[in-house]
Design a protein around this motif. Structure first.
Motif, PDB file in Angstrom:
ATOM      1  N   GLY A 174      63.404  67.565  -2.179  1.00  0.00           N
ATOM      2  CA  GLY A 174      62.175  66.949  -2.650  1.00  0.00           C
ATOM      3  C   GLY A 174      61.769  65.821  -1.725  1.00  0.00           C
ATOM      4  N   VAL A 175      60.808  65.020  -2.167  1.00  0.00           N
ATOM      5  CA  VAL A 175      60.307  63.907  -1.366  1.00  0.00           C
ATOM      6  C   VAL A 175      61.076  62.635  -1.729  1.00  0.00           C
ATOM      7  N   HIS A 176      61.673  62.002  -0.724  1.00  0.00           N
ATOM      8  CA  HIS A 176      62.392  60.743  -0.888  1.00  0.00           C
ATOM      9  C   HIS A 176      61.520  59.621  -0.315  1.00  0.00           C
ATOM     10  N   ARG A 177      61.305  58.585  -1.101  1.00  0.00           N
ATOM     11  CA  ARG A 177      60.404  57.503  -0.687  1.00  0.00           C
ATOM     12  C   ARG A 177      61.205  56.231  -0.440  1.00  0.00           C
ATOM     13  N   VAL A 178      60.838  55.492   0.619  1.00  0.00           N
ATOM     14  CA  VAL A 178      61.513  54.236   0.929  1.00  0.00           C
ATOM     15  C   VAL A 178      60.500  53.096   0.912  1.00  0.00           C
ATOM     16  N   GLN A 179      60.925  51.945   0.387  1.00  0.00           N
ATOM     17  CA  GLN A 179      60.108  50.731   0.378  1.00  0.00           C
ATOM     18  C   GLN A 179      60.919  49.630   1.055  1.00  0.00           C
ATOM     19  N   ARG A 180      60.449  49.177   2.229  1.00  0.00           N
ATOM     20  CA  ARG A 180      61.154  48.128   2.964  1.00  0.00           C
ATOM     21  C   ARG A 180      60.255  47.571   4.061  1.00  0.00           C
ATOM     22  N   VAL A 181      60.733  46.511   4.707  1.00  0.00           N
ATOM     23  CA  VAL A 181      60.019  45.947   5.850  1.00  0.00           C
ATOM     24  C   VAL A 181      60.483  46.702   7.095  1.00  0.00           C
ATOM     25  N   PRO A 182      59.601  47.480   7.731  1.00  0.00           N
ATOM     26  CA  PRO A 182      60.016  48.262   8.909  1.00  0.00           C
ATOM     27  C   PRO A 182      60.409  47.362  10.077  1.00  0.00           C
ATOM     28  N   VAL A 183      61.225  47.869  10.957  1.00  0.00           N
ATOM     29  CA  VAL A 183      61.633  47.106  12.144  1.00  0.00           C
ATOM     30  C   VAL A 183      60.439  46.866  13.057  1.00  0.00           C
ATOM     31  N   THR A 184      59.401  47.688  12.910  1.00  0.00           N
ATOM     32  CA  THR A 184      58.205  47.544  13.744  1.00  0.00           C
ATOM     33  C   THR A 184      57.168  46.595  13.127  1.00  0.00           C
ATOM     34  N   GLU A 185      57.477  46.041  11.947  1.00  0.00           N
ATOM     35  CA  GLU A 185      56.524  45.177  11.233  1.00  0.00           C
ATOM     36  C   GLU A 185      56.759  43.712  11.608  1.00  0.00           C
ATOM     37  N   SER A 186      55.740  43.088  12.200  1.00  0.00           N
ATOM     38  CA  SER A 186      55.885  41.700  12.665  1.00  0.00           C
ATOM     39  C   SER A 186      55.521  40.683  11.589  1.00  0.00           C
ATOM     40  N   GLN A 187      54.783  41.096  10.560  1.00  0.00           N
ATOM     41  CA  GLN A 187      54.323  40.169   9.529  1.00  0.00           C
ATOM     42  C   GLN A 187      55.246  40.114   8.309  1.00  0.00           C
ATOM     43  N   GLY A 188      56.306  40.907   8.310  1.00  0.00           N
ATOM     44  CA  GLY A 188      57.245  40.879   7.192  1.00  0.00           C
ATOM     45  C   GLY A 188      56.741  41.574   5.945  1.00  0.00           C
ATOM     46  N   ARG A 189      55.753  42.439   6.087  1.00  0.00           N
ATOM     47  CA  ARG A 189      55.190  43.139   4.921  1.00  0.00           C
ATOM     48  C   ARG A 189      56.019  44.378   4.583  1.00  0.00           C
ATOM     49  N   ILE A 190      56.113  44.639   3.281  1.00  0.00           N
ATOM     50  CA  ILE A 190      56.847  45.825   2.815  1.00  0.00           C
ATOM     51  C   ILE A 190      55.965  47.056   2.956  1.00  0.00           C
ATOM     52  N   HIS A 191      56.496  48.088   3.567  1.00  0.00           N
ATOM     53  CA  HIS A 191      55.767  49.349   3.732  1.00  0.00           C
ATOM     54  C   HIS A 191      56.451  50.441   2.903  1.00  0.00           C
ATOM     55  N   THR A 192      55.680  51.444   2.571  1.00  0.00           N
ATOM     56  CA  THR A 192      56.212  52.621   1.884  1.00  0.00           C
ATOM     57  C   THR A 192      56.047  53.832   2.786  1.00  0.00           C
TER      58      THR A 192
END
Length: 363
Positions: A181-199
């Motif tokens: 099935g589809v597994h979803r992750v919520q975290r701050v990516p290593v490529t994110e400079s602003q510290g925002r949580i991405h899904t």
């Protein structure tokens, strides 16, 4: 409990036992493995029946003694008190189980929405399942993999196999079949400079590995194309056309493999995946044709939708199908998956029991 079904399964166990003792069978290792798996699957049923019959014999003996000496009445009551639990355990074993439970699996993980972050998450899932397999003493074999630039994986197929005969007929499929099935992750990516949580998300497909006897593929039903292997970013990693793409014409299923150095090896690996996918299609068609009651027994968890969320800020893992939540995401990603897998297995067991009860009520 169904006495007819019990008799049939005990007779099958006895026949398998004879086959395992026949030296001639060991000339065909594939046959030995197939017979051995079914024998291991029926062994707990045989043991539970033997235990119940022994308890019934003890009860009869205790009652005979109690008729002559009342002091043995307490012993007879104690033995009688053990029978309901033994009968219930045997009855649960007689409920039709997934016919693929003893099989090894082919596990496919594909990066989805989310770009590079999705590929990194797909890599995390691959490590999670690999570590879980190591804890179980299973073997993981990479069949095909396409890595991403930052160290994740865009698409990977691995075979997960038991060593020897699976205990009680519970192979890899019995534990991992609900992971599709589809597994979803919520975290701050290593490529994110602003510290925002991405899904982002990744897709997981789990297939019971098919043997030649499970699926027959006509040579005229497949088209084989060869091409040059490529690595992350599209750079060439092979100067010969060793990668293989197989198209199954009747179903339109397409499988590609490029990990091995030779065209023949890639073709063999692609055929393994194709057989597994065709077996899954056949099973889905059989389930669709079954009665509503049978469907409830065979498929109790929907594998096609978003099934799980991995929330890094809260260290939380949530399985949406059964409402399971635990705050040990770090341990789960390290391979400690038994908590969520046990909960899924228990939900399936309860649904099968309910389905069997409903079926009995209608009859």
């Amino acid at each position: 409990m169904s006495n007819d079904r019990l008799t049939t399964l005990l007779e099958e166990y006895a026949e398998l036992e004879k086959r395992m003792e026949d030296p001639a069978i060991h000339a065909d290792q594939a046959l030995v493995r197939r017979v051995g798996r079914r024998f291991a699957e029926l062994a707990p049923l045989h043991a539970a029946h033997a235990e119940l019959e022994a308890a019934r014999a003890d009860l009869a003996a205790a009652r005979e003694l109690a008729a002559e000496d009342p002091e043995f009445a307490g012993e007879a009551d104690a033995v009688a008190a053990t029978l309901p639990a033994l009968e219930e355990r045997l009855g649960e074993m007689l409920i039709p189980r997934d016919p693929h439970d003893a099989k090894d699996v082919i596990l496919e993980i594909k990066a989805g929405e989310g770009g590079q972050e999705s590929a990194l998450f797909a890599g995390d899932l691959l490590r999670m399942y690999t570590r879980y397999a190591e804890r179980r003493g299973w073997v993981v074999e990479v069949i095909d993999a396409q890595e991403s630039d930052l160290g994740g994986v865009k698409d990977v197929s691995v075979a997960v196999k038991t060593k020897g005969m699976p205990e009680g007929g519970h192979g890899v499929w019995a534990r991992l079949k609900w992971e599709g099935g589809v597994h979803r992750v919520q975290r701050v990516p290593v490529t994110e400079s602003q510290g925002r949580i991405h899904t982002s998300a990744a897709g997981v497909l789990v297939l019971p590995e098919a043997e030649d006897v499970d699926v027959q593929i006509d040579a005229g039903d497949i088209r084989v194309d060869v091409f040059r292997s490529s690595g992350p970013g599209g750079q060439s990693v092979n100067t010969t056309d060793s990668a293989v793409r197989i198209t199954h014409l009747p179903t339109g299923i397409v499988v590609s493999c490029q990990n091995e150095k030779s065209q023949l090896q890639n073709r063999e690996q692609a055929m393994r995946i194709l057989r597994a996918r065709l077996l899954a299609v056949a099973q889905e068609q059989a389930d669709a044709a079954a009665s509503d009651a049978r469907k409830a027994q065979v498929r109790t968890v929907d594998r096609s939708e978003r099934i799980r969320t991995y929330n890094f800020p809260q260290n939380r893992i949530t399985d949406h199908r059964i409402g399971y939540t635990a705050y040990n995401l770090d341990l789960a990603l390290g391979g400690e998956l038994d908590g969520v897998l046990d909960a899924l297995a228990e939900a399936d067991r309860a649904a099968r029991l309910a389905g069997e009860s409903e079926l009995s009520r209608r009859q």
